[in-house]
Design a protein around this motif. Structure first.
Motif, PDB file in Angstrom:
ATOM      1  N   TYR A   1       1.119  95.318 107.849  1.00  0.00           N
ATOM      2  CA  TYR A   1       0.747  95.813 109.163  1.00  0.00           C
ATOM      3  C   TYR A   1       0.031  94.731 109.978  1.00  0.00           C
ATOM      4  O   TYR A   1       0.265  94.573 111.172  1.00  0.00           O
ATOM      5  CB  TYR A   1      -0.171  97.029 109.035  1.00  0.00           C
TER       6      TYR A   1
ATOM      7  N   SER B   1       8.647 107.586 107.154  1.00  0.00           N
ATOM      8  CA  SER B   1       7.315 108.204 107.180  1.00  0.00           C
ATOM      9  C   SER B   1       6.318 107.491 106.273  1.00  0.00           C
ATOM     10  O   SER B   1       5.115 107.712 106.382  1.00  0.00           O
ATOM     11  CB  SER B   1       7.408 109.685 106.812  1.00  0.00           C
ATOM     12  N   SER B   2       6.780 106.608 105.395  1.00  0.00           N
ATOM     13  CA  SER B   2       5.822 105.832 104.602  1.00  0.00           C
ATOM     14  C   SER B   2       5.300 104.629 105.389  1.00  0.00           C
ATOM     15  O   SER B   2       4.347 103.972 104.979  1.00  0.00           O
ATOM     16  CB  SER B   2       6.479 105.333 103.308  1.00  0.00           C
TER      17      SER B   2
ATOM     18  N   TYR C   1       5.386 104.732 109.193  1.00  0.00           N
ATOM     19  CA  TYR C   1       4.945 105.162 110.524  1.00  0.00           C
ATOM     20  C   TYR C   1       4.164 106.469 110.420  1.00  0.00           C
ATOM     21  O   TYR C   1       4.556 107.368 109.682  1.00  0.00           O
ATOM     22  CB  TYR C   1       6.148 105.358 111.459  1.00  0.00           C
ATOM     23  N   ASP C   2       3.101 106.534 111.194  1.00  0.00           N
ATOM     24  CA  ASP C   2       2.260 107.724 111.246  1.00  0.00           C
ATOM     25  C   ASP C   2       2.893 108.719 112.233  1.00  0.00           C
ATOM     26  O   ASP C   2       3.210 108.350 113.381  1.00  0.00           O
ATOM     27  CB  ASP C   2       0.861 107.289 111.720  1.00  0.00           C
TER      28      ASP C   2
ATOM     29  N   GLU D   1       1.636 111.147 113.866  1.00  0.00           N
ATOM     30  CA  GLU D   1       0.830 111.334 115.081  1.00  0.00           C
ATOM     31  C   GLU D   1       1.019 110.170 116.046  1.00  0.00           C
ATOM     32  O   GLU D   1       1.009 110.341 117.260  1.00  0.00           O
ATOM     33  CB  GLU D   1      -0.658 111.464 114.708  1.00  0.00           C
ATOM     34  N   ALA D   2       1.165 108.992 115.480  1.00  0.00           N
ATOM     35  CA  ALA D   2       1.384 107.815 116.326  1.00  0.00           C
ATOM     36  C   ALA D   2       2.716 107.928 117.060  1.00  0.00           C
ATOM     37  O   ALA D   2       2.832 107.563 118.240  1.00  0.00           O
ATOM     38  CB  ALA D   2       1.357 106.543 115.479  1.00  0.00           C
TER      39      ALA D   2
ATOM     40  N   THR E   1       0.272 103.258 114.859  1.00  0.00           N
ATOM     41  CA  THR E   1       0.194 103.522 113.417  1.00  0.00           C
ATOM     42  C   THR E   1      -0.851 102.607 112.779  1.00  0.00           C
ATOM     43  O   THR E   1      -1.697 103.039 111.998  1.00  0.00           O
ATOM     44  CB  THR E   1       1.569 103.279 112.759  1.00  0.00           C
TER      45      THR E   1
ATOM     46  N   ARG F   1      -4.464 103.451 113.985  1.00  0.00           N
ATOM     47  CA  ARG F   1      -5.001 104.657 113.338  1.00  0.00           C
ATOM     48  C   ARG F   1      -5.396 104.350 111.901  1.00  0.00           C
ATOM     49  O   ARG F   1      -6.413 104.795 111.402  1.00  0.00           O
ATOM     50  CB  ARG F   1      -3.955 105.779 113.369  1.00  0.00           C
ATOM     51  N   ARG F   2      -4.573 103.561 111.232  1.00  0.00           N
ATOM     52  CA  ARG F   2      -4.843 103.234 109.837  1.00  0.00           C
ATOM     53  C   ARG F   2      -6.076 102.357 109.689  1.00  0.00           C
ATOM     54  O   ARG F   2      -6.824 102.477 108.724  1.00  0.00           O
ATOM     55  CB  ARG F   2      -3.627 102.512 109.256  1.00  0.00           C
TER      56      ARG F   2
END
Lengths: 171, 81, 512
Positions: A31, B8-9, B11-12, B14-15, B70, B73-74
């Motif tokens: 990320y 989905s692993s 990307y969030d 909610e994002a 994503t 948020r993380r």
């Protein structure tokens, strides 16, 4: 390209796709590397298998400096660098925490009498969050999104005391 | 109409929802399928009729925003949500 | 598009491949190969220490090679980069000193006594009103409540800064606030001072006498040479530049008459760097010199206040700003080398942190930012905002940053307002993506209002933030200058970090 990045495929001017072995890097490092490219590139991640992630990079401009191989090399260097730096940061976490705690621990000072008198801590309220500290700010104040604001309001604890200065929500 | 899928692993959800809200002025977005256990979040994109921005451009910007959010948020910007 | 500065292609991690490993005794580091540092790499640590290493040394570190007794080990140990040689006690004291602003509430209180303005500026539309809009004047009663609220701050020193619109358009209320504040502060004994930010177009001898007698520091705006200034700041029936220049000269003369040191006491002027201004880096510096100013703040234009229709005319790619900044500051440095003392404020703010291990508490470049917890802005109607930028956003129809009202709010409630908490969280750089790995994190800061206005979120996305780009560009430039080791340049940069207090402007107060 190094052993950890393979299948680099150029998909046209300024675009590259390659896979990385996800077991070699923490996802935070992936990320972190992706984030660095968001200003120059469109970045798309996809999971190919349990351990492999495909990275698609496309330059936002047709700038010659954004050639695919260069992008892939730079991405990999960033990915490895982030992994390296995070390992060192982990080794130093307790040191930084000790310094920060000692430096800032006393800044806020103890609560005053007024604070203590204002507290209403009982078994039912101890874990309430009347100020919504545990909620995301965007959830509470979704800009121009009255539905989102309503959702946030609905999500607030039912017995939360109304704030004296209620938050403004722009319609 | 074009489609983009987010694993989905990576990307969030909610994002992705936030990204849809942000780009709603530029295209019509539709989530395809509603199975929370599915590995992919599929989103169909149909650009606005005025054609000011191409579907491909909207998709690229939209996907970038979803990835950025994503990561944000993380990294703890969203306090214990 | 606002992308970050291109950095040299140096890929030690790819080169090391599987041989990459962490050095066992290295503190947390961030690294940056600078654009013009002969290939050297800048390392910083979380305590604010910095050191340059060669590419060969960086490659050794990437391979985990940091043996005790080697020149690299000694070099890093001397700069606090070796964990086993770190004293928790010493580093805690350093950090506490640099973050001491967290122990106090807001010290800057911006009071907008009117929105009315006699000038029309290309970059300011939303937060001004025409001169006949007297309903945008602050009343004396609201003014008193602003003072009452300000004095509640836990800060031992408070600055009340009059802004507008043009504050001199509501001079009677300004006078009332000053006198009320001085009288009221006798019970508080705070270190109190006043600042006026004015275009000087409505200044008169009577007003000036009052301001000087009451020790009000005067600041103004100069956008550059006359042609540029008057093009951007239109004064109906007059020449905005000549008016400002005339009064700057008059005020500075008045200070000299009072026996004040002109190198310390003179009118401060602020620049707003628009697209047009980018063409005149040297001319702008020379304009300031000719007006007797010894400091120039090369601020990029903010996204606040101007209407969308003019944004295209005054905004620009930040790479153009970097070129402008470098040319202007190189010119300033060359003047210093010839014995003329003039400094650039942006550089001084960063250099104080980089060279002096201090934080000058500049509210927009600190972590967390000074929004609300370092400064408050009071609108003419008594509403309270986290900053003047937050107030401008309100004038554009968005109340995100409104956190209270002097007529009804309690100080503690404002400080505990959930927006204030969010602003603090959003501006702690060490926890934000990208910032948490940025080499400049120990010296940097971003105002969350800027991120909100330009990117739609108080957290912002720094990789695409124009302000982040500006801050990185300036720090690249400064570290490149330090890297040269040129004695004259380094001496000048060190001199810019000297903070001289203007004690004349502090109101005498005897606590009762």
């Amino acid at each position: 390209m190094s052993e950890s990045t393979d299948l680099a495929v150029s998909l046209g001017a300024g675009t590259i796709s390659f896979e990385i072995d996800g077991s070699l890097y923490p996802q935070d490092a992936l990320y972190g590397a992706a984030y660095v490219f968001l200003d120059r590139c469109y970045v798309l991640l996809d999971r190919v298998s349990d351990n492999r992630v495909r990275v698609l990079l496309r330059g936002k401009t047709k700038d010659a400096a954004l050639d695919g191989d260069a992008l892939a090399g730079e991405f990999q260097n960033e990915l490895l660098g982030q992994t390296w730096r995070r390992k060192i940061a982990e080794d130093n976490r307790s040191l930084i925490e000790a310094i920060t705690a000692r430096a800032l621990g006393g800044a806020a000072g103890p609560p005053g009498l007024d604070d203590l008198l204002e507290m209403d801590v009982g078994s039912e309220t101890a874990f309430d969050d009347p100020l919504g500290i545990a909620m995301s700010w965007e959830e509470k104040y979704a800009k121009g999104k009255s539905d989102a604001a309503k959702t946030a309001k609905d999500a607030a604890p039912a017995d939360a005391a109304p704030a004296e200065d209620p938050p403004e929500v722009t319609p | 109409m074009i489609e983009v899928r987010f694993h989905s692993s990576l990307y969030d959800a909610e994002a992705v929802t936030e990204a849809i809200d942000v780009y709603a002025d530029f295209a019509r977005f539709e989530r395809v399928g509603g199975d929370a256990a599915a590995p992919y979040i599929h989103v169909r994109i149909e650009a606005s009729a005025d054609g000011e921005i191409s579907e491909e451009d909207v998709r690229a910007e939209f996907a970038n925003y979803a990835l950025g959010r994503t990561i944000e948020r993380r990294d703890g910007r969203e306090v214990a949500s | 598009m606002n992308v970050q500065n291109p950095l040299p292609a140096f890929r030690p991690f790819v080169a090391a491949g599987a041989a990459a490993q962490k050095p066992l005794d290295l503190v947390e580091v961030r690294y940056r190969p600078l654009p013009n540092a002969g290939g050297d790499v800048l390392l910083t640590n979380p305590f604010g220490d910095w050191v340059f290493v060669t590419q060969g040394e960086m490659s050794a570190l990437v391979r985990g090679q940091l043996d005790d007794g080697t020149p690299l080990h000694q070099k890093l140990a001397a700069k606090n980069f070796i964990r086993s040689k770190i004293s928790v006690e010493t580093e805690a004291k350093r950090l506490a000193r640099k973050k001491r602003f967290l122990a106090y509430g807001p010290n800057l209180h911006i009071c907008v006594v009117t929105l009315r303005c006699n000038e029309t500026c290309v970059y300011c539309h939303a937060s001004r009103a025409d001169m006949d809009q007297v309903q945008t004047d602050m009343s004396p009663e609201i003014g008193e409540k602003v003072v009452d609220f300000m004095l509640q701050s836990t800060s031992p020193g408070v600055t009340l800064e009059f802004q507008g619109g043009e504050p001199l358009a509501n001079f009677p209320v300004m006078k009332h606030i000053i006198e009320y504040a001085v009288q009221k502060n006798r019970a508080y004994g705070k270190q109190l001072d006043f600042t006026l930010v004015s275009n000087l177009g409505l200044m008169t001898e009577d007003k000036l006498s009052y301001l000087v007698d009451h020790k009000v520091q005067i600041c103004t705006s100069i956008d550059g040479p006359e042609a540029l200034h008057t093009k951007q700041r239109v004064l109906v029936g007059g020449n905005s530049h000549r008016e400002a220049a005339r009064w700057i000269e008059r005020i500075n003369k008045k200070y000299i008459e009072l026996g004040l040191d002109p190198t310390l006491y003179h009118v401060e002027a602020l620049l707003t760097t628009t697209r047009e201004a980018l063409k005149y880096p040297r001319e702008i510096v020379d304009t300031y010199r000719n007006l007797g100013c010894r400091a120039i703040f090369l601020r990029p234009v903010d996204p606040f206040g101007f209407a969308k229709k003019t944004a295209g005319r005054i905004e620009y790619d930040r790479r153009e700003y970097h070129d402008f900044y470098r040319t202007a500051v190189d010119h300033i440095l060359s003047l210093n080398a010839k014995g003329e003392e003039i400094l650039e404020r942006y550089a001084a703010i960063f250099l104080t942190k980089i060279l002096m291990d201090e934080d000058s508490n500049f509210l927009d470049i600190r972590s967390p930012s000074g929004s609300a917890i370092g400064a408050l802005a009071y609108n003419y109607d008594g509403s309270i905002f986290s900053s003047d930028e937050g107030r401008m956003i309100h004038e554009m129809g968005d109340d995100f940053f409104k956190i209270g009202d002097v007529r009804t709010s309690k100080y503690r409630d404002v400080m505990k307002h959930e927006t204030v908490r969010a602003l603090v969280l959003a501006s702690i750089r060490e926890t934000q993506p990208d910032c948490n790995v940025c080499t400049y994190a120990p010296y940097c800061g971003i105002q969350p209002e800027h991120s909100y206005r330009s990117q739609g979120s108080i957290f912002g996305q720094m990789r695409q933030s124009t302000l982040c780009s500006v801050h990185k560009g300036i720090q690249d430039f400064l570290f490149e200058k330090l890297h040269t080791g040129d004695a004259s340049t380094v001496d000048t940069l060190k001199r810019w970090t000297t903070i001289r207090e203007r004690s004349h402007f502090i109101q005498s107060s005897a606590a009762s």
